[in-house]
Design an enzyme around this catalytic site. Structure first.
Site, PDB file in Angstrom:
ATOM      1  N   LYS A 114      19.332   0.583 -35.824  1.00  0.00           N
ATOM      2  CA  LYS A 114      18.309  -0.182 -36.925  1.00  0.00           C
ATOM      3  C   LYS A 114      17.548   0.831 -37.016  1.00  0.00           C
ATOM      4  CE  LYS A 114      21.246  -1.907 -38.803  1.00  0.00           C
ATOM      5  NZ  LYS A 114      22.491  -1.738 -38.232  1.00  0.00           N
ATOM      6  N   TRP A 147      35.279  -9.428 -57.293  1.00  0.00           N
ATOM      7  CA  TRP A 147      35.234  -9.193 -55.789  1.00  0.00           C
ATOM      8  C   TRP A 147      36.110 -10.174 -54.707  1.00  0.00           C
ATOM      9  CZ3 TRP A 147      33.169  -6.114 -52.117  1.00  0.00           C
ATOM     10  CH2 TRP A 147      33.105  -6.603 -50.657  1.00  0.00           C
ATOM     11  N   ARG A 191      27.664  -5.288 -57.483  1.00  0.00           N
ATOM     12  CA  ARG A 191      27.689  -6.342 -56.592  1.00  0.00           C
ATOM     13  C   ARG A 191      28.673  -6.430 -55.794  1.00  0.00           C
ATOM     14  NH1 ARG A 191      25.674 -10.775 -60.227  1.00  0.00           N
ATOM     15  NH2 ARG A 191      27.223 -12.074 -59.225  1.00  0.00           N
ATOM     16  N   ASN A 231      33.438 -16.897 -61.652  1.00  0.00           N
ATOM     17  CA  ASN A 231      32.807 -15.930 -60.720  1.00  0.00           C
ATOM     18  C   ASN A 231      32.789 -17.679 -60.125  1.00  0.00           C
ATOM     19  OD1 ASN A 231      31.156 -14.876 -58.479  1.00  0.00           O
ATOM     20  ND2 ASN A 231      29.487 -14.745 -59.770  1.00  0.00           N
ATOM     21  N   GLY A 232      33.507 -17.400 -58.825  1.00  0.00           N
ATOM     22  CA  GLY A 232      32.776 -18.893 -57.729  1.00  0.00           C
ATOM     23  C   GLY A 232      34.454 -18.771 -57.146  1.00  0.00           C
ATOM     24  N   GLU A 244      18.845   4.949 -37.441  1.00  0.00           N
ATOM     25  CA  GLU A 244      19.163   5.594 -38.913  1.00  0.00           C
ATOM     26  C   GLU A 244      18.891   5.139 -39.803  1.00  0.00           C
ATOM     27  OE1 GLU A 244      22.754   2.911 -39.938  1.00  0.00           O
ATOM     28  OE2 GLU A 244      22.363   1.568 -39.244  1.00  0.00           O
ATOM     29  N   LYS A 304      27.770   4.541 -45.573  1.00  0.00           N
ATOM     30  CA  LYS A 304      28.052   3.286 -45.926  1.00  0.00           C
ATOM     31  C   LYS A 304      29.089   2.946 -45.013  1.00  0.00           C
ATOM     32  CE  LYS A 304      27.815  -1.230 -46.174  1.00  0.00           C
ATOM     33  NZ  LYS A 304      26.487  -1.504 -44.664  1.00  0.00           N
ATOM     34  N   GLU A 326      21.197  -2.531 -30.838  1.00  0.00           N
ATOM     35  CA  GLU A 326      22.046  -2.763 -31.910  1.00  0.00           C
ATOM     36  C   GLU A 326      20.373  -2.151 -32.743  1.00  0.00           C
ATOM     37  OE1 GLU A 326      23.579  -2.382 -35.396  1.00  0.00           O
ATOM     38  OE2 GLU A 326      22.668  -3.132 -37.084  1.00  0.00           O
ATOM     39  N   HIS A 356      16.032   2.673 -12.973  1.00  0.00           N
ATOM     40  CA  HIS A 356      17.402   3.026 -12.621  1.00  0.00           C
ATOM     41  C   HIS A 356      16.920   4.757 -13.812  1.00  0.00           C
ATOM     42  CE1 HIS A 356      18.893   0.804 -10.718  1.00  0.00           C
ATOM     43  NE2 HIS A 356      18.984  -0.208 -11.266  1.00  0.00           N
ATOM     44  N   CYS A 373      32.180 -11.847 -57.171  1.00  0.00           N
ATOM     45  CA  CYS A 373      32.486 -10.942 -58.707  1.00  0.00           C
ATOM     46  C   CYS A 373      31.132 -11.349 -59.869  1.00  0.00           C
ATOM     47  CB  CYS A 373      33.291 -12.333 -59.474  1.00  0.00           C
ATOM     48  SG  CYS A 373      34.570 -12.439 -58.136  1.00  0.00           S
TER      49      CYS A 373
HETATM   50  C1  AGP Z   1      25.410   0.368 -39.280  1.00  0.00           C
HETATM   51  O1  AGP Z   1      24.350   0.280 -39.656  1.00  0.00           O
HETATM   52  C2  AGP Z   1      26.279   1.742 -39.444  1.00  0.00           C
HETATM   53  N1  AGP Z   1      25.836   1.718 -41.255  1.00  0.00           N
HETATM   54  C3  AGP Z   1      27.399   2.377 -39.306  1.00  0.00           C
HETATM   55  O2  AGP Z   1      26.807   2.419 -37.605  1.00  0.00           O
HETATM   56  C4  AGP Z   1      29.031   1.526 -39.974  1.00  0.00           C
HETATM   57  O3  AGP Z   1      28.246   0.154 -38.549  1.00  0.00           O
HETATM   58  C5  AGP Z   1      29.698   1.959 -38.536  1.00  0.00           C
HETATM   59  O4  AGP Z   1      30.311   3.283 -39.681  1.00  0.00           O
HETATM   60  C6  AGP Z   1      31.130   0.754 -38.794  1.00  0.00           C
HETATM   61  O5  AGP Z   1      31.237   0.745 -39.701  1.00  0.00           O
HETATM   62  P1  AGP Z   1      32.318  -0.459 -40.570  1.00  0.00           P
HETATM   63  O6  AGP Z   1      31.426  -1.549 -39.753  1.00  0.00           O
HETATM   64  O7  AGP Z   1      32.177  -0.337 -41.977  1.00  0.00           O
HETATM   65  O8  AGP Z   1      33.577   0.610 -40.121  1.00  0.00           O
END
Ligand code: AGP
Length: 612
Positions: A489, A73, A27, A99-100, A492, A607, A485, A508, A2
């Site tokens: 990272k 939020w 935020r 906020n809290g 991407e 995102k 993962e 393999h 928030c």
């Molecule tokens: C992860 O770094 C990416 N931004 C992407 O793979 C993300 O995890 C994926 O699109 C799933 O998003 P969500 O967790 O909001 O469902």
């Protein structure tokens, strides 16, 4: 999280507040509102964005010289117009933004209900403003004293601003555990959760400290302690940083800020849920489907990207601790491959945004097949959270960087708690084992905090990587998903082609890729698979590969074999992903920065993938 804003002075308050709310949008929020004093209290609030709030107010001319505003939020209580701040007390005289979290709000609410107070919203904030009204009436004191006395009865975190219909030019603010900054203008005052709302209007700020409150009026500002009303000498600072850097908390990118937030975000994820002494996990969402969990023959975990990786870690932990079969599927594959789903299945849908189209579609399909869906989301009120039969929020706070970091470790933490819950529930996990793991989970935030000191070293190691065109990430067991993962990272945000593999899978096929141009990041923490990972490192070195190892302190053999070593604290095998992921996040971040990539908004990415 928030955000709060406030203004008291000679200007029209409305534009100052609306612009201030826009400055706080970074935020993350799901509703907003303002309250203005123009002889009466005028309150406007709306679910959605600040644009929605402005549209609600329309062309109406509001001339007021004092007001407060809020971006919410949601952590408890749906994002909607009723739960949005500001909140007004029963008698209509007082209005608050907050906020809290007030932890003893239920006992305060009961006290007020017994005094015939009523409530419109599900928020702790509305309880607080009515408690202040109650204290002022009972103690017959001034507004600032009523606030001070009331806050001494409150348990929790707060940054609040309160104005009253009866006090035309007085604003009372206070903070404990949530930030609050006062802006000092020429005959005018500003307040904000940070300085972004007013940074272009004054550079003179007072940072209120925890346990302090301030009374702002035309006579100036007086600061005192909440506990004992002791006057505090105000120290005025001159803001040196710009708007952009405040939003990022002083970090160069949201992603780095969010990596560094992980000690706090994991604390928030476990808060009120993990009880070591009585070997209990308290999650309302799990209790809600406890009968289905008892009957479940299988758990299906669905997600995309990083959430899918968290699901893989979840599979390993749940099968290890609760001995319940788990299958993990890409939501995009699951929704189209005509899978076999039974009404005894539990589907765990993982999504940071709660809006990923493939995951949402897979949930709907699973529900049609009669399965019980449990959502693990970071955004309260999101589509996936609402579509699931039950769920748990990760409480990681808004994640702005496209590359998911703190959401991943929060998701894994929730899955570990689910494994503990299931293992205790079906008797496959002893109380001692539960307590050993739960105690270690409580130590994870401090261990991550200690690892953040590795940032400079990792920045140096990144220099050996950033010109590469490819990279391999290897892991075993709980850290195979971490290898995936780490590769995601890197690819991407730096656009380097990177792949994650189970380390034993190298022979393999992938080992054919190894030469002096191939960096191989090996996730080799101390634990059951350590010796085998040392062998994998030897295999890579024998073929002139470049090895960067994530391993325990003082592992001399790994050090002698590796071109770069990142030493991390020890933990239980099943919890190592919470630690081994951190250096991989930092490594990808620094490589991307050194390649001049747009770290927070990488090319081609969003995102939240709300379309197929
Ligand atoms: C992860 O770094 C990416 N931004 C992407 O793979 C993300 O995890 C994926 O699109 C799933 O998003 P969500 O967790 O909001 O469902």
């Amino acid at each position: 999280m928030c955000g709060i804003v406030g203004y008291l002075g000679k200007k029209d308050a409305y534009p100052v507040l609306i612009n201030g709310l826009r400055r706080l949008e970074y935020r993350g929020y799901d509703s907003s509102g303002i309250a203005l004093y123009n002889g009466d209290l005028e309150v406007h609030k709306s679910k959605g964005k600040v644009d929605d709030l402005e549209n609600l107010i329309g062309e109406k001319k509001i001339s007021a010289k004092m007001g407060i505003g809020h971006t919410r939020w949601a952590t408890h209580g749906e994002p909607n117009n009723v739960n949005a701040h500001p909140h007004v007390s029963n008698n209509g005289d007082l209005v608050i933004v907050h906020n809290g979290i007030i932890e003893n709000c239920n006992s305060l609410k009961q006290l007020l209900l017994d005094k015939n107070y009523s409530f419109k919203s599900e928020t702790d904030t509305e309880i607080l403003i009515n408690f202040i009204e109650y204290v002022q009436a009972e103690e017959k004191v001034s507004l600032d004293q009523a606030i001070r006395l009331a806050l001494n009865e409150v348990i929790g975190a707060f940054a609040i601003a309160v104005i009253s219909k009866k006090e035309p030019s007085l604003m009372v603010v206070a903070r404990l555990g949530s930030p609050l900054v006062l802006g000092i203008g020429n005959g005018e005052f500003f307040i904000g959760s940070d300085a972004t709302p007013f940074i272009d209007l004054t550079k003179k700020v007072i940072y209120l400290e925890d346990g302090e409150m301030a009374v702002l009026s035309n006579n100036g500002v007086s600061i005192r302690t909440i506990e004992s009303d002791e006057p505090i000498d105000a120290v005025i600072h001159k803001l040196q940083i710009d708007l952009n850097s405040i939003e990022k908390g002083g970090y160069n990118h949201f992603m780095l800020k969010e990596i560094f937030e992980q000690p706090t975000s994991i604390l928030n994820t476990i808060r009120g849920r993990l009880f070591v002494s009585n070997a209990q996990i308290r999650m309302a969402g799990l209790d809600k489907i406890s009968e289905k969990l008892e009957k479940a023959n299988r758990i299906l975990i669905i997600g995309c990207g990083t959430s899918w990786h968290a699901g893989l870690v979840g599979e390993y932990i749940i099968e290890d601790l609760a001995r319940l079969p788990v299958e993990v599927e890409y939501a995009s594959e699951f929704r189209y491959r005509n899978p076999i789903i039974s009404s005894d299945d539990i589907v765990i849908a993982i999504s940071q945004s709660g809006e990923t189209a493939d995951t949402l579609a897979a949930i709907k399909m699973a529900k049609e097949a009669g399965a019980c869906v449990f959502g693990i989301c970071n955004v309260v009120g999101s589509s996936i959270a609402r579509e699931s039969h039950a769920g748990a929020f990760t409480h990681a706070g808004p994640e702005i960087g496209v590359a998911s970091t703190k959401a991943f470790t929060a998701q894994v933490t929730v899955l570990a708690m689910i494994a503990l819950y299931l293992g205790r529930g079906n008797g496959n996990l002893s109380k001692d084992k539960f307590q050993e793991i739960a105690k270690e989970i409580e130590l994870i935030p401090a261990k991550i905090l200690s690892m953040l000191d590795l940032d400079d070293k990792i920045q140096t190691i990144a220099k050996s990587l950033y010109k590469s065109n490819n990279a391999l990430f290897l892991g075993r067991g709980f850290n195979f998903p971490v290898a995936l993962e780490g590769a995601l990272k890197l690819k991407e945000i730096s656009y380097i082609h990177a792949e994650g593999y189970p380390a034993a899978e190298m022979k393999h096929g992938p080992i054919a890729l190894i030469d002096e141009n191939m960096p191989v990041i090996v996730v080799a923490p101390r634990g059951d698979m350590f010796k085998k990972l040392v062998s994998n490192i030897q295999e890579v070195k024998a073929r002139k590969g470049i090895v960067i190892s994530i391993t325990g302190y003082g592992e001399s053999e790994v050090k002698s074999l590796s071109d770069g070593v990142i030493e991390i604290p020890e933990t239980l095998d099943c919890l190592t992903p919470l630690l081994t992921t951190i250096p991989l996040q930092l490594l990808s971040y620094h490589v991307a920065v050194q390649r001049d990539c747009n770290v927070d908004q990488p090319r081609n990415l969003a995102k939240s993938v709300t379309v197929e």
